[in-house]
Design a protein around this motif. Sequence first.
Motif, PDB file in Angstrom:
ATOM      1  N   LEU A 298      11.764  -6.729   1.021  1.00  0.00           N
ATOM      2  CA  LEU A 298      11.572  -6.130   2.302  1.00  0.00           C
ATOM      3  C   LEU A 298      10.368  -4.586   1.150  1.00  0.00           C
ATOM      4  O   LEU A 298      10.306  -4.480   0.550  1.00  0.00           O
ATOM      5  CB  LEU A 298      12.304  -5.183   2.075  1.00  0.00           C
ATOM      6  N   LEU A 299       9.126  -4.412   2.316  1.00  0.00           N
ATOM      7  CA  LEU A 299       8.113  -4.043   1.673  1.00  0.00           C
ATOM      8  C   LEU A 299       6.970  -3.474   3.414  1.00  0.00           C
ATOM      9  O   LEU A 299       6.671  -4.116   3.647  1.00  0.00           O
ATOM     10  CB  LEU A 299       7.192  -5.085   1.122  1.00  0.00           C
ATOM     11  N   PRO A 300       7.144  -2.312   3.074  1.00  0.00           N
ATOM     12  CA  PRO A 300       6.440  -1.539   4.262  1.00  0.00           C
ATOM     13  C   PRO A 300       4.686  -2.358   4.353  1.00  0.00           C
ATOM     14  O   PRO A 300       4.476  -2.491   3.180  1.00  0.00           O
ATOM     15  CB  PRO A 300       5.993   0.000   4.157  1.00  0.00           C
ATOM     16  N   LEU A 301       4.481  -2.401   5.483  1.00  0.00           N
ATOM     17  CA  LEU A 301       3.427  -3.325   5.799  1.00  0.00           C
ATOM     18  C   LEU A 301       2.436  -2.498   4.881  1.00  0.00           C
ATOM     19  O   LEU A 301       1.223  -3.603   4.500  1.00  0.00           O
ATOM     20  CB  LEU A 301       3.546  -2.880   7.091  1.00  0.00           C
ATOM     21  N   VAL A 302       2.426  -1.436   4.467  1.00  0.00           N
ATOM     22  CA  VAL A 302       0.898  -0.817   4.039  1.00  0.00           C
ATOM     23  C   VAL A 302       0.885  -1.594   3.429  1.00  0.00           C
ATOM     24  O   VAL A 302      -0.581  -1.588   2.570  1.00  0.00           O
ATOM     25  CB  VAL A 302       0.988   0.626   4.188  1.00  0.00           C
ATOM     26  N   TYR A 303       1.110  -1.675   2.679  1.00  0.00           N
ATOM     27  CA  TYR A 303       1.401  -2.163   0.674  1.00  0.00           C
ATOM     28  C   TYR A 303       0.995  -3.569   0.790  1.00  0.00           C
ATOM     29  O   TYR A 303       0.558  -3.964  -0.124  1.00  0.00           O
ATOM     30  CB  TYR A 303       2.840  -1.687  -0.012  1.00  0.00           C
ATOM     31  N   LYS A 304       1.733  -4.558   1.949  1.00  0.00           N
ATOM     32  CA  LYS A 304       1.086  -5.467   1.807  1.00  0.00           C
ATOM     33  C   LYS A 304      -0.066  -5.908   2.113  1.00  0.00           C
ATOM     34  O   LYS A 304      -1.025  -6.600   1.396  1.00  0.00           O
ATOM     35  CB  LYS A 304       1.981  -6.279   2.570  1.00  0.00           C
TER      36      LYS A 304
END
Lengths: 292, 185
Positions: free
Chosen positions: B115-121
């Motif tokens: 899981l990872l918030p989109l912004v960091y991706k």
Amino acid sequence: MSQPKYLLFTGCVIPYRLSSYEISARKVLSKLGVELVEMPEYNCCGYPMDVINHDLMLTLAAKNLCTAEKVGLPIMTLCNGCFCSLNETNKILKEDKKLREKINGYLKEIGMEFKGTIDVKHLIYVLSEDVGYEKIKNAVAKPLSGLRVAQHSGCHVLRPRKYVGRDDPENPTTLKDLIRLTGAECLDYMDETECCGNPIIGVNEDVPFQMAKEKLDHVRSVGAQALITCCPFCHIMFDLNQPRIERAFNEKFNLPILHYPQLLGLAMGFSPEELALNELRVKPTELLNLIK
Amino acid sequence: MTEAKEYVPPVIKAEELDPKFKYKMSKKHGAEKVMVCFQCGTCTADCPIARFSEFYRPRRIARMVQLGLKDRLLLNNALWLCSSCFTCVDHCPQGVEIAGIVRVLRNMAVEDKNLLPLVYKELAANLMKTGFVYEIPESRLQKRVEQGLPPLPKTNLKDVLKIFEVTGSAGLLEKVQTIAKVESK
Ligand code: SF4
Ligand code: SF4
Ligand code: SF4
Ligand code: SF4
């Protein structure tokens, strides 16, 4: 004393959208006798990657540190975020032998090795420690007397205390002292050390907007005519986002947010154009009339 | 007006608890002191995010780690609300570093739960493409020169990509599912 000489680390967000900070910083530093050398090559300091993988952040930061070690010069950052990751990585890797070995294992793959031979400083500490208050005072040609401002140093130039260890995070005075040298008054306000919230704006806007709005409220209530920052992210939060905050809360602040070297530059006699004041979102028109 | 809801205490089932979790956490850089948290609440009282969020509570995070509520921690989006301001780190009387603990938990959410918030991706993608987390347009680079600034130093991208690879980050990023936005209320 020999003239201070630094590698300038501008990071990503300054060249991306805040050249005004870099332009004004270079102008005042050059006049104050700080020699700036360009990084031969660099990448993002690693800061935003810490949430994904700590080793990734440490290695990206260490790569920049290794580049500086090869040149043999200390790094100066303009951004609190870059200062945070580069300074912290530098200190951790110097102290923790096991972690250094691990990170050096990664760096070996790109032919680099962290040795721990340089230091990292933020602009405000280069000014306060290397240039010195006396020299800055003498460089002020047009004191900004009558101007009343407030400061927001931002957390990452002060915290965590164990890695920064320069100013008192609970009652910071460096930026205030630097402001007072320009002849402007620096006002105290409520919750001065409170964070702006910017780091989470990509995942949630509500909280950062409330935090920034509260700060703008506090700054306005003491009668400050401008807020002075020393970090591009704090600046974006209060300047670029100010119209959005105003809309969200049905408020009108119209508070100019200046990068510290812009304020100092005005006092040193540079013109507003030379300091790229026209690039600010909230136009400092009234403020410039005040100091004419 | 909303009516006051009757308070229902959350039930914790014994099988949810991982008694070894706190030991695992204490071995991680930044989370070493989690076991000495004595729940004084200083961190929550001084946390700027907790003031504006109805459920982000650093003290609770420390307690949940001690209890071993691993899945509840890693699957809760509140994990992404900490702004890493380090106030909790500087104020904790026990030397516990909540900001460090949160970072360790986030790294685990990426690795174990993908899981990872989109912004960091997106930031990572820019970094792997250009060396910077924002893609600086050509016009900007041109304007620098017009404004009298030296050209922006280039990044040795091959080395950056190698770092993503050897730290295992490139693989992690391929697998993650992204979280668009996180609620605070
Ligand atoms: S802190 Fe931000 S702007 Fe500075 S180098 Fe890191 S990612 Fe780029
Ligand atoms: S105040 Fe905000 S932008 Fe400034 S250093 Fe703190 S978190 Fe970063
Ligand atoms: S301040 Fe420290 S000891 Fe107190 S609750 Fe927070 S983490 Fe625990
Ligand atoms: S670092 Fe995170 S948990 Fe700690 S005070 Fe700041 S926002 Fe709260």
